[in-house]
Write an enzyme that holds these catalytic residues in place. Structure first.
Site, mmCIF file in Angstrom:
data_model
loop_
_atom_site.group_PDB
_atom_site.id
_atom_site.type_symbol
_atom_site.label_atom_id
_atom_site.label_comp_id
_atom_site.label_asym_id
_atom_site.label_seq_id
_atom_site.Cartn_x
_atom_site.Cartn_y
_atom_site.Cartn_z
ATOM 1 N N CYS A 110 -57.248 106.452 83.706
ATOM 2 C CA CYS A 110 -58.449 106.683 83.933
ATOM 3 C C CYS A 110 -59.700 105.350 82.870
ATOM 4 O O CYS A 110 -59.473 105.067 82.029
ATOM 5 C CB CYS A 110 -58.874 108.055 82.883
ATOM 6 S SG CYS A 110 -60.461 108.530 82.479
ATOM 7 N N CYS A 113 -61.985 106.767 79.942
ATOM 8 C CA CYS A 113 -61.233 107.256 78.954
ATOM 9 C C CYS A 113 -59.694 107.715 79.489
ATOM 10 O O CYS A 113 -59.165 106.765 78.788
ATOM 11 C CB CYS A 113 -62.413 108.770 78.178
ATOM 12 S SG CYS A 113 -62.399 109.827 79.183
ATOM 13 N N SER A 114 -59.402 108.859 79.458
ATOM 14 C CA SER A 114 -57.820 109.304 79.644
ATOM 15 C C SER A 114 -58.016 109.868 80.388
ATOM 16 O O SER A 114 -56.930 111.710 80.367
ATOM 17 C CB SER A 114 -56.924 109.107 78.250
ATOM 18 O OG SER A 114 -58.112 110.483 77.731
HETATM 19 FE FE FE Z 1 -60.922 110.252 80.592
#
Ligand code: FE
Length: 210
Positions: A110, A113-114
């Site tokens: 990603c 972000c995550s």
């Molecule tokens: Fe993300």
């Protein structure tokens, strides 16, 4: 390492301190209680985690029609299996599986972000959220994979999938050789979160890493 990828060495500890401060503040303001975070973590450790993804992958290994469906319509295929309710719920919306082949290796990141398919993989490890991994995985995936212990033949194409709130990707690793006689449950035990993120292979037990 290239300078543009350099970050403070203590960034993980700093982030942990930041999270602790934020949690304390939320408790102090009465927005969450002291048990809230533990409850959520417990849920993602016992109900939603990589053991679900491992079952899905093992089914795909033994059932080619299921594998085809899993790639074509991931939520519909997952819904056929006996898994906890809520697989398409929080952080599991719009999951999409991609299958490794001898010629194509898939890697999930990603970059923003995550984003991560929590119901099938659990909570993302720290390194997945790390800015260095996120930046380097797309720029020099082969080098990053090698550092993580996965050396791919130069002829193997690497495809990188950028997870987001719209699509959360996971990888169907290749079935290891020498696993012909194994049951689905035994096969599932070979499927690690790392293999489903594309940073490792699924390995037969006792097999040496390449
Ligand atoms: Fe993300």
């Amino acid at each position: 390492m290239n300078e543009r990828f350099s970050y403070p060495a203590d960034r993980e500890a700093r982030n942990a301190a930041r999270v602790k401060a934020l949690e304390s503040l939320l408790i102090e303001k009465g927005i969450i209680t002291s048990g809230t975070v533990d409850k959520i973590l417990g849920y993602f450790e016992t109900q939603m985690g990589p053991f679900n993804g491992a079952k899905i992958v093992a089914r795909a290994w033994v059932d080619p029609a299921f594998k085809e469906k899993l790639v074509a319509d991931t939520p519909a295929a997952i819904a056929e299996l006996d898994l906890p309710t809520g697989m398409a719920g929080a952080e599991g919306e719009h999951m999409q599986a991609v299958a490794n082949t001898p010629k194509v290796h898939n890697l999930v990141v990603c970059t923003l972000c995550s984003c991560y398919p929590w119901p099938v993989l659990g909570l993302p490890p720290y390194w997945y959220k790390d800015p260095t991994f996120r930046a380097r995985a797309v720029r020099e995936p082969r080098a990053v994979l090698k550092e993580l212990g996965l050396e791919l033949d130069p002829s193997v194409e690497i495809k990188i999938w950028d997870s987001s709130a719209q699509i959360r990707w996971f990888v169907i690793p290749e079935r290891p050789t020498g696993t012909d006689g194994m049951s689905e449950a035994e096969l599932a035990s070979l499927v690690t979160p790392e293999a489903m993120m594309g940073v490792a292979r699924a390995m037969a037990l006792g097999a040496k890493t390449a």
